[in-house]
Design a protein around this motif. Structure first.
Motif, PDB file in Angstrom:
ATOM      1  N   TYR A 117       0.962  -1.182   0.017  1.00 55.26           N
ATOM      2  CA  TYR A 117       0.052   0.025  -0.006  1.00 55.26           C
ATOM      3  C   TYR A 117       0.861   1.444   0.028  1.00 55.26           C
ATOM      4  N   LYS A 118       2.047   1.156   0.620  1.00 57.86           N
ATOM      5  CA  LYS A 118       2.766   2.380   0.757  1.00 57.86           C
ATOM      6  C   LYS A 118       3.476   2.605  -0.777  1.00 57.86           C
ATOM      7  N   GLN A 119       4.118   1.483  -1.507  1.00 54.96           N
ATOM      8  CA  GLN A 119       4.616   1.572  -2.735  1.00 54.96           C
ATOM      9  C   GLN A 119       3.325   2.144  -3.642  1.00 54.96           C
ATOM     10  N   GLN A 120       1.979   1.966  -3.499  1.00 53.46           N
ATOM     11  CA  GLN A 120       1.021   2.305  -4.502  1.00 53.46           C
ATOM     12  C   GLN A 120       0.383   3.479  -3.987  1.00 53.46           C
ATOM     13  N   ASN A 121       0.779   4.191  -3.064  1.00 53.63           N
ATOM     14  CA  ASN A 121       0.384   5.468  -2.548  1.00 53.63           C
ATOM     15  C   ASN A 121      -1.133   5.247  -2.055  1.00 53.63           C
ATOM     16  N   ARG A 122      -1.291   4.388  -1.149  1.00 48.03           N
ATOM     17  CA  ARG A 122      -2.616   4.419  -0.668  1.00 48.03           C
ATOM     18  C   ARG A 122      -2.728   4.648   1.046  1.00 48.03           C
ATOM     19  N   PRO A 123      -2.529   5.784   1.324  1.00 50.16           N
ATOM     20  CA  PRO A 123      -2.205   6.055   2.848  1.00 50.16           C
ATOM     21  C   PRO A 123      -3.464   5.362   3.573  1.00 50.16           C
ATOM     22  N   ASP A 124      -4.783   5.330   3.036  1.00 51.77           N
ATOM     23  CA  ASP A 124      -5.961   5.162   3.724  1.00 51.77           C
ATOM     24  C   ASP A 124      -5.661   3.749   4.140  1.00 51.77           C
ATOM     25  N   LEU A 125      -5.362   2.671   3.070  1.00 49.43           N
ATOM     26  CA  LEU A 125      -5.276   1.378   3.404  1.00 49.43           C
ATOM     27  C   LEU A 125      -4.010   0.999   4.317  1.00 49.43           C
ATOM     28  N   LEU A 126      -3.198   1.920   4.030  1.00 48.54           N
ATOM     29  CA  LEU A 126      -1.713   1.876   4.888  1.00 48.54           C
ATOM     30  C   LEU A 126      -2.213   1.787   6.451  1.00 48.54           C
ATOM     31  N   ALA A 127      -3.004   2.793   6.611  1.00 49.89           N
ATOM     32  CA  ALA A 127      -3.073   3.162   8.111  1.00 49.89           C
ATOM     33  C   ALA A 127      -4.070   2.081   8.746  1.00 49.89           C
ATOM     34  N   ILE A 128      -4.848   1.395   8.015  1.00 52.82           N
ATOM     35  CA  ILE A 128      -5.639   0.279   8.305  1.00 52.82           C
ATOM     36  C   ILE A 128      -4.716  -0.801   8.786  1.00 52.82           C
ATOM     37  N   GLU A 129      -3.866  -1.221   7.844  1.00 51.19           N
ATOM     38  CA  GLU A 129      -2.765  -2.259   7.860  1.00 51.19           C
ATOM     39  C   GLU A 129      -1.961  -2.006   9.130  1.00 51.19           C
ATOM     40  N   LYS A 130      -1.551  -0.806   9.489  1.00 57.44           N
ATOM     41  CA  LYS A 130      -0.717  -0.581  10.317  1.00 57.44           C
ATOM     42  C   LYS A 130      -1.285  -0.760  12.002  1.00 57.44           C
ATOM     43  N   GLU A 131      -2.724  -0.245  11.814  1.00 60.39           N
ATOM     44  CA  GLU A 131      -3.596  -0.171  12.961  1.00 60.39           C
ATOM     45  C   GLU A 131      -3.627  -1.749  13.531  1.00 60.39           C
ATOM     46  N   GLU A 132      -4.035  -2.421  12.441  1.00 58.84           N
ATOM     47  CA  GLU A 132      -4.490  -3.843  12.709  1.00 58.84           C
ATOM     48  C   GLU A 132      -3.228  -4.599  13.317  1.00 58.84           C
ATOM     49  N   GLN A 133      -2.062  -4.178  12.663  1.00 55.03           N
ATOM     50  CA  GLN A 133      -0.668  -4.809  12.952  1.00 55.03           C
ATOM     51  C   GLN A 133      -0.310  -4.515  14.376  1.00 55.03           C
ATOM     52  N   GLU A 134      -0.619  -3.304  14.816  1.00 56.75           N
ATOM     53  CA  GLU A 134      -0.280  -2.933  16.134  1.00 56.75           C
ATOM     54  C   GLU A 134      -1.093  -3.786  17.268  1.00 56.75           C
ATOM     55  N   ILE A 135      -2.330  -3.944  17.070  1.00 55.20           N
ATOM     56  CA  ILE A 135      -3.345  -4.627  17.558  1.00 55.20           C
ATOM     57  C   ILE A 135      -2.830  -6.194  17.846  1.00 55.20           C
ATOM     58  N   ILE A 136      -2.518  -6.696  16.551  1.00 50.27           N
ATOM     59  CA  ILE A 136      -2.358  -8.163  16.769  1.00 50.27           C
ATOM     60  C   ILE A 136      -0.870  -8.490  17.498  1.00 50.27           C
ATOM     61  N   GLU A 137      -0.036  -7.398  17.244  1.00 46.81           N
ATOM     62  CA  GLU A 137       1.293  -7.399  18.114  1.00 46.81           C
ATOM     63  C   GLU A 137       1.258  -7.391  19.747  1.00 46.81           C
ATOM     64  N   GLN A 138      -0.050  -6.971  20.105  1.00 51.45           N
ATOM     65  CA  GLN A 138       0.024  -7.100  21.302  1.00 51.45           C
ATOM     66  C   GLN A 138      -0.126  -8.179  22.132  1.00 51.45           C
ATOM     67  N   TYR A 139      -0.618  -9.272  21.306  1.00 55.15           N
ATOM     68  CA  TYR A 139      -0.844 -10.772  21.699  1.00 55.15           C
ATOM     69  C   TYR A 139       0.282 -11.296  21.466  1.00 55.15           C
ATOM     70  N   LEU A 140       1.554 -10.934  20.921  1.00 56.47           N
ATOM     71  CA  LEU A 140       2.525 -11.532  20.890  1.00 56.47           C
ATOM     72  C   LEU A 140       3.496 -11.407  22.031  1.00 56.47           C
ATOM     73  N   PRO A 141       4.469 -12.267  22.419  1.00 56.91           N
ATOM     74  CA  PRO A 141       5.574 -12.176  23.492  1.00 56.91           C
ATOM     75  C   PRO A 141       6.165 -10.798  22.932  1.00 56.91           C
TER      76      PRO A 141
END
Length: 150
Positions: A68-92
């Motif tokens: 999404y970053k390469q394709q210049n889609r900041p809207d979708l990039l923000a969603i993916e980053k948001e989800e990544q941060e939430i999922i990482e909370q459950y990892l050690p």
């Protein structure tokens, strides 16, 4: 199974809080865990398998975010980053590069690896000892760096 119960509770609280981003991420986690359980025997599904599922989800989010970053889609990039941060909370907690390098140096000393041709032996030992604590790409980079320096 503790993670599955924790996710169920967090889904309920996200619904009550009307937190759509968190709810979307938690549903993705639950879906991935249920799929993994049905692929394997549910009894054989342990904490290590849960961590692998979460790591796979984080990796998918990272790859999607890069696209999404390469394709210049900041809207979708923000969603993916948001989800990544939430999922990482459950990892050690992930180890830093320096901590990973210390572990790999110790593995190289113990295994007797002395050149880049021994990367397979080092990677096997490193992946088993650092499972869930560092991603494979980082482990591989550092192992190559350490063995190249020998």
């Amino acid at each position: 199974m503790a993670l599955k119960n924790q996710i169920d509770q967090d889904i309920k609280s996200a619904m009550l809080a009307k937190d759509q981003a968190r709810l979307r991420s938690l549903r993705a986690i639950k879906s991935a865990i249920l799929l993994a359980e049905t692929e394997k025997n549910a009894d054989a599904f342990d904490e290590k398998a849960e961590i692998k599922v979460l790591q796979r989800l984080v990796k998918q989010r990272k790859e999607s975010a890069e696209i999404y970053k390469q394709q210049n889609r900041p809207d979708l990039l923000a969603i993916e980053k948001e989800e990544q941060e939430i999922i990482e909370q459950y990892l050690p907690k992930q180890l830093s590069r320096e901590e990973v390098k210390k572990v790999i140096n110790k593995i190289v000393e113990e295994s007797g690896a002395n050149n880049i041709k021994d990367i397979g032996k080092v990677m096997g030992l490193a992946n088993s000892s650092l499972a869930g604590k560092a991603d494979g790409k980082t482990i591989s980079e550092i192992a190559r760096e350490v063995l190249s320096a020998l």
